[in-house]
Enzyme design. Structure first.
Site, short mmCIF file in Angstrom:
data_model
loop_
_atom_site.label_atom_id
_atom_site.label_comp_id
_atom_site.label_asym_id
_atom_site.label_seq_id
_atom_site.Cartn_x
_atom_site.Cartn_y
_atom_site.Cartn_z
N LYS A 144 -33.20 34.47 0.53
CA LYS A 144 -31.75 34.40 0.70
C LYS A 144 -31.34 32.99 1.10
CE LYS A 144 -30.92 39.14 2.34
NZ LYS A 144 -30.04 39.54 1.24
N ARG B 127 -34.28 49.64 -1.23
CA ARG B 127 -34.51 50.79 -2.10
C ARG B 127 -35.99 51.11 -2.23
NH1 ARG B 127 -31.34 47.90 -6.87
NH2 ARG B 127 -30.30 47.01 -5.04
N1 BES Z 1 -29.90 43.89 3.00
C1 BES Z 1 -29.40 43.45 1.75
C2 BES Z 1 -27.98 43.93 1.48
C3 BES Z 1 -26.90 43.34 2.33
C4 BES Z 1 -26.16 42.26 1.86
C5 BES Z 1 -26.57 43.88 3.54
C6 BES Z 1 -25.15 41.74 2.62
C7 BES Z 1 -25.56 43.35 4.31
C8 BES Z 1 -24.84 42.28 3.84
C9 BES Z 1 -30.29 43.98 0.63
O1 BES Z 1 -31.62 44.10 0.94
C10 BES Z 1 -30.17 43.00 -0.48
O2 BES Z 1 -30.58 41.90 -0.31
N2 BES Z 1 -29.61 43.44 -1.60
C11 BES Z 1 -29.42 42.59 -2.73
C12 BES Z 1 -29.80 43.37 -3.97
C13 BES Z 1 -29.81 42.56 -5.21
C14 BES Z 1 -30.97 41.59 -5.17
C15 BES Z 1 -29.93 43.48 -6.40
C16 BES Z 1 -27.95 42.17 -2.78
O3 BES Z 1 -27.10 43.00 -2.52
O4 BES Z 1 -27.70 41.01 -3.06
MN MN Z 2 -32.68 42.32 0.66
#
Ligand code: BES
Ligand code: MN
Ligand code: ZN
Length: 529
Positions: A308, A382
């Protein structure tokens, strides 16, 4: 916070602060103190309120006469007791009109009451709702008031040293009138209401629901170096102890034996071992199908190799919010002894990077036997939920509800005001919507269907872990649904709602504990249906 109820006359209650809720259509009938001629009014229409006002020299009556207090939500009058007995201070707070009164308005008013005590460095208060039309609001109103008191009393000071007061406390509604940046916590409250059958039970429910949610908030607030997967497991053992639950914790060896390859693939890049927590409440008939609550317990989400951006990454300590809510809910379920079989499941892991981390393109297995192509290691929630859901399916539950900070797309779709709800069972989705409304933790449905499922097709494995940018919340739910078999299942995406900044007086900026009370409303409704 300790809570008591008192159905006696409010003017006799010894308290440093009594906050009295006043509806705009139930103002005292006569302004000012009337020591001789008692005001003529219909019973229940402000007569007793006038008596209480007289105790503080008629401050409310004079404010009403001057037009300064009309019972609107922002109206306030403070009076001081001239005599030796009864409340030392009485703070009248408006709540608007009787017909527009809702449980949430009582939660908010109760939150204001606690903030008023905090502001004066008082450790206890009384909240008087007996001049409101509680018959119309019913037990739900009393429950909400109790929730507001307990939720507002929560704070997170365990990582500050004694002298470590600062401006953040003030920004967070914590500063006191004497300049104290961190006033002492408000420790106890009395709910003052007219005697009624459901009073004690409503306060008992509100107290347990909110205390469970406060537990969730404390877990959320703890940073990733403290709240590791094994910390969650230790906390689960404490919760089991306090609430009379059974607890079971799986480590890497047990996970391997169970074939939980998806969960293990996420934790592979981390030095902290994963844990799968199971909390069991046996409150229903022997053999009765359980309700299963599953919560994502990702204690820090750096994204893995698909790392990230640095900005805001510290917020990813909150990626265990779903797990925290499930653990808080299980605490309350046990404490209340709800007549249902309920199981809480929390897969706990970090998502970091190292030489042994899962890489984009890797194909991994899962407990269900399905192979998964990991396109993006940041879609890890997931993966850990897949194994937890598949594990839960074997108990043949009556329903599974999972909650997870799963997708940024949920924040894009619904912002910070509603969680997304999706599922395989429309009736269950409706039940969760109703529970969310009752808890003021609303959720809103998104569709699912085979056309979305297609986005998860992989060239090399049974499915891939991302479905591209379009409909990210839906494709994530489609992924989960591959692991829920034929069990009625619904999923709450709480990425935009579990934490943040707020103006609600019963909350603070930071962790909200959501959807703990939603889950409890749902379990409670199921238990008594
Ligand atoms: N924990 C994150 C989702 C999230 C994003 C929670 C912002 C709270 C605030 C999750 O694990 C994630 O990173 N999801 C990705 C999925 C994508 C790579 C398909 C996302 O939402 O960007
Ligand atoms: Mn994530
Ligand atoms: Zn995540």
């Amino acid at each position: 916070m300790r809570l008591e109820t008192n159905a006696g006359p409010p003017e006799r209650i010894e308290t440093p602060l009594m906050v009295v809720l006043v509806a705009s259509d139930r103002l005292p009938p006569e302004p000012g103190p009337r020591p001789e001629a008692a005001p003529q009014a219909e019973p229940g229409m402000g007569l007793e309120l006038a008596a209480l006002d007289r105790l503080v020299g008629g401050a409310l009556g004079r404010a009403v006469a001057a037009g300064d207090f009309r019972g609107r939500a922002r109206d306030r009058v403070l009076g001081h007791r001239p005599a030796e007995r009864g409340p030392e201070r009485v703070l009248f707070i408006g709540v608007g009109s009787t017909k527009a009164l809702t449980p949430e308005k009582l939660r908010v008013a109760a939150g204001k009451a606690v903030r008023a005590a905090e502001f004066r460095c008082l450790r206890s208060l009384a909240l008087c709702v007996r001049f409101l039309d509680m018959e119309a609001l019913g037990a739900r109103g009393v429950q909400a008031a109790a929730e507001g008191l307990v939720l507002a009393s929560w704070r997170f000071d365990e990582l500050r040293s004694e002298g470590g007061a600062d401006g953040e406390a003030a920004a967070n509604g914590g500063a006191a009138m004497d300049g104290t940046a961190r006033p002492p916590p408000v420790e106890s409250a009395v709910v003052v209401a007219a005697p009624s059958d459901g009073l004690e039970e409503a306060v008992r429910l509100g107290h347990a629901f909110a205390a469970g949610e406060n537990r969730a908030r404390t877990l959320q607030a703890r940073p990733g170096n403290i709240a590791t997967p094994s910390h969650l497991a230790d906390e689960a053992r404490r919760i089991a102890d306090e609430a009379g639950l059974e607890v079971e914790v799986l480590g890497p060896a047990e996970m391997k034996a169970e074939g939980m390859e998806a969960l293990l693939a996420v934790s592979r890049g981390s030095d902290e071992e994963p844990r799968l927590i199971v909390l069991r409440h046996r409150g229903g008939e022997h053999g009765e199908a359980p309700l299963v609550l599953v919560g994502k317990g990702l204690t820090f989400d750096a994204g893995g190799i698909s790392i990230k951006p640095a900005k805001g990454m510290e917020k990813m300590k909150y990626d265990m919010s779903g797990g925290a809510a499930v653990m808080g809910a299980m605490w309350a379920v046990g404490r209340l002894g709800l007549p249902a079989n309920v199981i809480g499941v929390v897969p706990g892991s970090e998502n970091l990077l190292s030489g042994s981390a899962t890489k984009p393109g890797d194909v991994i297995g899962s407990r269900a036997g399905r192979s998964i192509e990991v396109i993006n290691t940041d879609a890890e929630g997931r993966l850990i939920l897949a194994d937890a859901l598949d594990y839960a399916v074997e108990w043949r539950p009556a329903a599974i509800v999972d909650c997870a900070t799963l997708t940024g797309a949920a924040v894009v779709a619904l912002g910070h005001h509603r969680s997304a709800v999706l599922g395989s069972d429309e009736g269950l989705v409706e039940e969760l919507r109703a529970a969310g409304d009752a808890a003021a933790q609303p959720c809103w449905p998104l569709p699912m269907g085979p056309e979305y499922r297609k986005q998860l097709k992989s060239g090399v494995a049974d499915l891939r872990n991302v479905g591209g940018r379009p409909a990210g919340t839906i494709t994530a739910a489609c992924f989960l649904s591959e692991f829920t078999g034929d069990i009625p299942w619904a999923h709450l995406d709480i990425a935009g709602t579990a934490y943040g900044s707020t103006k609600k007086p019963y909350l603070r900026n930071g962790p909200f504990g959501l959807p703990c009370r939603l889950l409890l409303e749902w379990v409670h409704a199921r238990a008594f249906s």
